[in-house]
Scaffold this active site. Structure first.
Site, PDB file in Angstrom:
ATOM      1  N   TYR A  24       0.852  -1.201   0.000  1.00 13.32           N
ATOM      2  CA  TYR A  24       0.000   0.000   0.000  1.00 13.32           C
ATOM      3  C   TYR A  24       0.888   1.251   0.000  1.00 13.32           C
ATOM      4  CZ  TYR A  24      -2.404   3.903   2.242  1.00 13.32           C
ATOM      5  OH  TYR A  24      -2.858   5.161   2.551  1.00 13.32           O
ATOM      6  N   SER A 106      -2.457  13.698   7.662  1.00 14.08           N
ATOM      7  CA  SER A 106      -3.470  13.455   6.628  1.00 14.08           C
ATOM      8  C   SER A 106      -4.878  13.403   7.226  1.00 14.08           C
ATOM      9  CB  SER A 106      -3.160  12.111   5.958  1.00 14.08           C
ATOM     10  OG  SER A 106      -4.289  11.615   5.270  1.00 14.08           O
ATOM     11  N   GLN A 127      -3.692  18.198   6.475  1.00 11.08           N
ATOM     12  CA  GLN A 127      -4.081  18.037   5.070  1.00 11.08           C
ATOM     13  C   GLN A 127      -5.563  17.732   4.990  1.00 11.08           C
ATOM     14  OE1 GLN A 127      -4.597  14.500   3.707  1.00 11.08           O
ATOM     15  NE2 GLN A 127      -5.604  15.517   1.983  1.00 11.08           N
ATOM     16  N   TYR A 129      -9.024  16.791   2.696  1.00  9.70           N
ATOM     17  CA  TYR A 129      -9.790  16.430   1.501  1.00  9.70           C
ATOM     18  C   TYR A 129     -11.163  17.053   1.675  1.00  9.70           C
ATOM     19  CZ  TYR A 129      -6.471  12.748   0.103  1.00  9.70           C
ATOM     20  OH  TYR A 129      -5.370  12.055  -0.313  1.00  9.70           O
ATOM     21  N   THR A 155      -5.553  19.092  -0.604  1.00 11.71           N
ATOM     22  CA  THR A 155      -5.129  18.194  -1.688  1.00 11.71           C
ATOM     23  C   THR A 155      -6.203  18.181  -2.763  1.00 11.71           C
ATOM     24  OG1 THR A 155      -3.805  16.879  -0.190  1.00 11.71           O
ATOM     25  CG2 THR A 155      -4.450  15.815  -2.238  1.00 11.71           C
ATOM     26  N   ARG A 164      -5.246   1.249  -7.269  1.00 14.38           N
ATOM     27  CA  ARG A 164      -3.976   0.566  -7.005  1.00 14.38           C
ATOM     28  C   ARG A 164      -4.259  -0.933  -6.989  1.00 14.38           C
ATOM     29  NH1 ARG A 164      -3.671   5.167  -3.622  1.00 14.38           N
ATOM     30  NH2 ARG A 164      -4.383   3.944  -1.862  1.00 14.38           N
ATOM     31  N   LYS A 251      -2.099  21.368  -2.796  1.00 12.10           N
ATOM     32  CA  LYS A 251      -1.209  20.242  -3.132  1.00 12.10           C
ATOM     33  C   LYS A 251      -1.793  19.388  -4.251  1.00 12.10           C
ATOM     34  CE  LYS A 251       0.775  16.093  -0.960  1.00 12.10           C
ATOM     35  NZ  LYS A 251      -0.021  14.981  -1.446  1.00 12.10           N
ATOM     36  N   HIS A 275       0.919  13.032  -6.422  1.00  9.38           N
ATOM     37  CA  HIS A 275       0.451  12.157  -5.344  1.00  9.38           C
ATOM     38  C   HIS A 275       1.344  10.915  -5.261  1.00  9.38           C
ATOM     39  CE1 HIS A 275      -3.328  12.160  -2.826  1.00  9.38           C
ATOM     40  NE2 HIS A 275      -2.832  10.994  -2.491  1.00  9.38           N
ATOM     41  N   ARG A 278       0.361   7.909  -7.477  1.00 14.83           N
ATOM     42  CA  ARG A 278      -0.756   7.085  -6.986  1.00 14.83           C
ATOM     43  C   ARG A 278      -2.098   7.496  -7.586  1.00 14.83           C
ATOM     44  NH1 ARG A 278       0.956   4.558  -2.222  1.00 14.83           N
ATOM     45  NH2 ARG A 278      -0.981   4.665  -1.053  1.00 14.83           N
TER      46      ARG A 278
HETATM   47  C1  LIG Z   1       0.898   5.459   1.549  1.00 16.49           C
HETATM   48  C2  LIG Z   1       0.634   6.841   1.066  1.00 16.49           C
HETATM   49  C3  LIG Z   1      -0.500   7.504   1.491  1.00 16.49           C
HETATM   50  C4  LIG Z   1      -0.749   8.800   1.047  1.00 16.49           C
HETATM   51  N1  LIG Z   1      -1.846   9.465   1.532  1.00 16.49           N
HETATM   52  C5  LIG Z   1      -2.018  10.759   1.210  1.00 16.49           C
HETATM   53  C6  LIG Z   1      -3.060  11.510   1.816  1.00 16.49           C
HETATM   54  O1  LIG Z   1      -3.814  11.020   2.639  1.00 16.49           O
HETATM   55  N2  LIG Z   1      -3.196  12.813   1.440  1.00 16.49           N
HETATM   56  C7  LIG Z   1      -2.367  13.407   0.529  1.00 16.49           C
HETATM   57  O2  LIG Z   1      -2.515  14.590   0.241  1.00 16.49           O
HETATM   58  N3  LIG Z   1      -1.366  12.718  -0.029  1.00 16.49           N
HETATM   59  C8  LIG Z   1      -1.156  11.420   0.285  1.00 16.49           C
HETATM   60  N4  LIG Z   1      -0.114  10.740  -0.264  1.00 16.49           N
HETATM   61  C9  LIG Z   1       0.812  11.419  -1.179  1.00 16.49           C
HETATM   62  C10 LIG Z   1       1.956  12.070  -0.404  1.00 16.49           C
HETATM   63  O3  LIG Z   1       1.518  13.154   0.353  1.00 16.49           O
HETATM   64  C11 LIG Z   1       3.053  12.576  -1.355  1.00 16.49           C
HETATM   65  O4  LIG Z   1       2.477  13.409  -2.327  1.00 16.49           O
HETATM   66  C12 LIG Z   1       3.838  11.455  -2.032  1.00 16.49           C
HETATM   67  O5  LIG Z   1       4.013  10.371  -1.151  1.00 16.49           O
HETATM   68  C13 LIG Z   1       5.191  11.977  -2.494  1.00 16.49           C
HETATM   69  O6  LIG Z   1       5.925  11.002  -3.153  1.00 16.49           O
HETATM   70  P1  LIG Z   1       7.036  10.084  -2.430  1.00 16.49           P
HETATM   71  O7  LIG Z   1       6.284   9.060  -1.648  1.00 16.49           O
HETATM   72  O8  LIG Z   1       7.772   9.512  -3.565  1.00 16.49           O
HETATM   73  O9  LIG Z   1       7.860  10.969  -1.529  1.00 16.49           O
HETATM   74  C14 LIG Z   1       0.154   9.428   0.152  1.00 16.49           C
HETATM   75  C15 LIG Z   1       1.296   8.753  -0.266  1.00 16.49           C
HETATM   76  C16 LIG Z   1       1.548   7.470   0.172  1.00 16.49           C
HETATM   77  C17 LIG Z   1       2.821   6.788  -0.275  1.00 16.49           C
END
Ligand SMILES: Cc1cc2nc3c(=O)[nH]c(=O)nc-3n(C[C@H](O)[C@H](O)[C@H](O)COP(=O)(O)O)c2cc1C
Length: 388
Positions: A24, A106, A127, A129, A155, A164, A251, A275, A278
């Site tokens: 995940y 988050s 953060q 939503y 975000t 995913r 963001k 993101h 993702r």
């Molecule tokens: C497991 C996971 C959960 C995430 N959940 C959120 C989230 O709840 N809110 C959000 O704005 N971004 C979320 N993101 C995105 C991160 O804030 C960020 O943009 C991203 O992880 C940056 O890339 P990196 O993991 O390569 O550093 C998530 C990323 C991951 C890996």
């Protein structure tokens, strides 16, 4: 084992937590092309070595949205942090506080805003939503105000969720459940099971007051799934701006037109981000999108960056392309899963040192003055390794 770089934390994390949680965190959406591009494009850039400059005095301190920080990093908001390590967000926030950088909680965290507020003295970021239930969304903002959060990160790249595949195949559930299929995996991670599975906090901490929560966890999960709102527009950003009195960070931008709009709507900072690969698979890597956005709005707002940052060298590259600071998502989660607060602090120390050393070797004294010259260019001015 000595941890010397982010990869080491990733390997230890893989061994310590159940596969469904590791994947995940580690994975991206669909075919993971954008996830890979984030790394590939950062790796392909070349730093410009400079020698014989007195480098005895160097500083990696800077300011991010009005606060002094000890290095240009922010812990990115990540959902379900508390499944990587028991009370994970509290560990992350404490590590960030000790390291002198912001922690961003988050909406989808396991520990709640109030849990984290009680655990640290320094204000953290929250953060948001924007959910279909605007009344509940407003109550989240009010809780962030009450907790004295120093920035709200809105975000905007998840109004529809990218799929995913691995989460579906692994049957990832919130809270995690012991099933026939994962019994062997969980049995081989007894420490994780004792901390997280037997721990107090295992579901979405911020959503406990949500209307569906009263009816139990199954209906809460259903409620969350239905809360992403495909009808969101910039007018909703105006609404958030009107109910949040503090610093607003937007963001999830990859397009300079969107970045300009964000500035017009009153963003104090933006995060160039996909993101972490993702959401839209096939989208540009964040680093490839950064220069044009920094050129377009860098004078009008603070430009932050995330996506693929795994080293201090990566941070330096992003700064050279116009970012003021980087958010780190997975680097943080790997460290958290390897051993909580202590490991996150260790990882931040490693990134800081890598940044400092790389500055010395590129002739940069002060992180606030990193310039495009820190990157190697061809004679026509284009960046080496960059195809944009
Ligand atoms: C497991 C996971 C959960 C995430 N959940 C959120 C989230 O709840 N809110 C959000 O704005 N971004 C979320 N993101 C995105 C991160 O804030 C960020 O943009 C991203 O992880 C940056 O890339 P990196 O993991 O390569 O550093 C998530 C990323 C991951 C890996």
């Amino acid at each position: 084992m000595a941890f010397t770089n982010v990869q080491d934390f990733r390997e230890v994390a893989r061994r310590k937590i159940p596969r469904s949680i590791f994947e995940y965190g580690d994975g991206g959406s669909y075919d993971e092309m954008t996830l890979r591009a984030n790394r590939r494009d950062l790796e392909s850039l070349r730093l410009s070595q400079r020698v014989m400059v007195d480098m005895s005095r160097r500083s990696i301190k800077t300011r991010i949205v009005g606060s002094d920080v000890s290095l240009p990093l922010i812990i990115a908001p990540t959902g379900l942090g508390g499944l990587f390590y028991a009370d994970g967000e509290i560990h992350g926030a404490r590590a960030a506080e000790n390291a002198g950088i912001p922690f961003c909680l988050s909406t989808m965290s396991i520990c709640s805003i109030e849990d984290v507020r009680a655990a640290v003295k320094t204000p953290f970021w929250f953060q948001l939503y924007v959910m279909r239930d605007r009344g509940f969304t407003r109550s989240l903002v009010e809780r962030a105000v009450a907790a004295k959060c120093s920035a709200l990160v809105l975000t905007v790249d998840l109004q529809v969720g990218g799929q995913r595949h691995r989460d579906i195949k692994n049957g990832l559930s919130i809270p995690p459940r012991l099933t026939f299929a994962n019994a062997f995996d969980i049995a081989s991670k007894p420490r994780w099971a004792l901390g997280v599975l037997a721990g107090r906090r295992r579901s979405f901490g911020n959503l406990e007051g949500a209307p569906a929560a009263e009816e139990g966890l199954a209906s809460l999960a259903h409620w969350v799934g239905g809360q992403f709102d495909p009808s969101l527009t910039w007018d909703d950003v105006d609404w958030v701006r009107s109910i949040w009195p503090g610093k607003l960070v937007i963001k999830g931008l990859l397009d300079e037109r969107d970045a300009r709009e964000a500035v017009e709507r009153g963003a104090d900072a933006i995060v160039v981000s996909n993101h972490g690969g993702r959401q839209l698979d096939g989208a540009s890597s964040s680093i490839a999108a950064l220069p044009a956005i920094a050129d377009a709005v860098g004078g009008a707002t603070e430009v932050l960056f995330d996506g693929g940052v795994r080293s201090g060298q990566d941070v330096l590259k992003a700064l050279a392309l116009g970012a003021k600071a980087c958010m780190i998502g997975r680097a943080y989660l790997y460290a958290l899963a390897s051993g909580g607060q202590r490991r996150v602090e260790e990882m931040l120390g490693i990134l800081g040192k890598e940044l400092d050393t790389s500055m010395a070797l590129t002739g940069v004294h002060d992180v606030k003055t990193v310039s495009p010259e820190t990157l190697l260019r061809r004679s026509d001015g284009s960046l080496v390794g960059h195809d944009h």
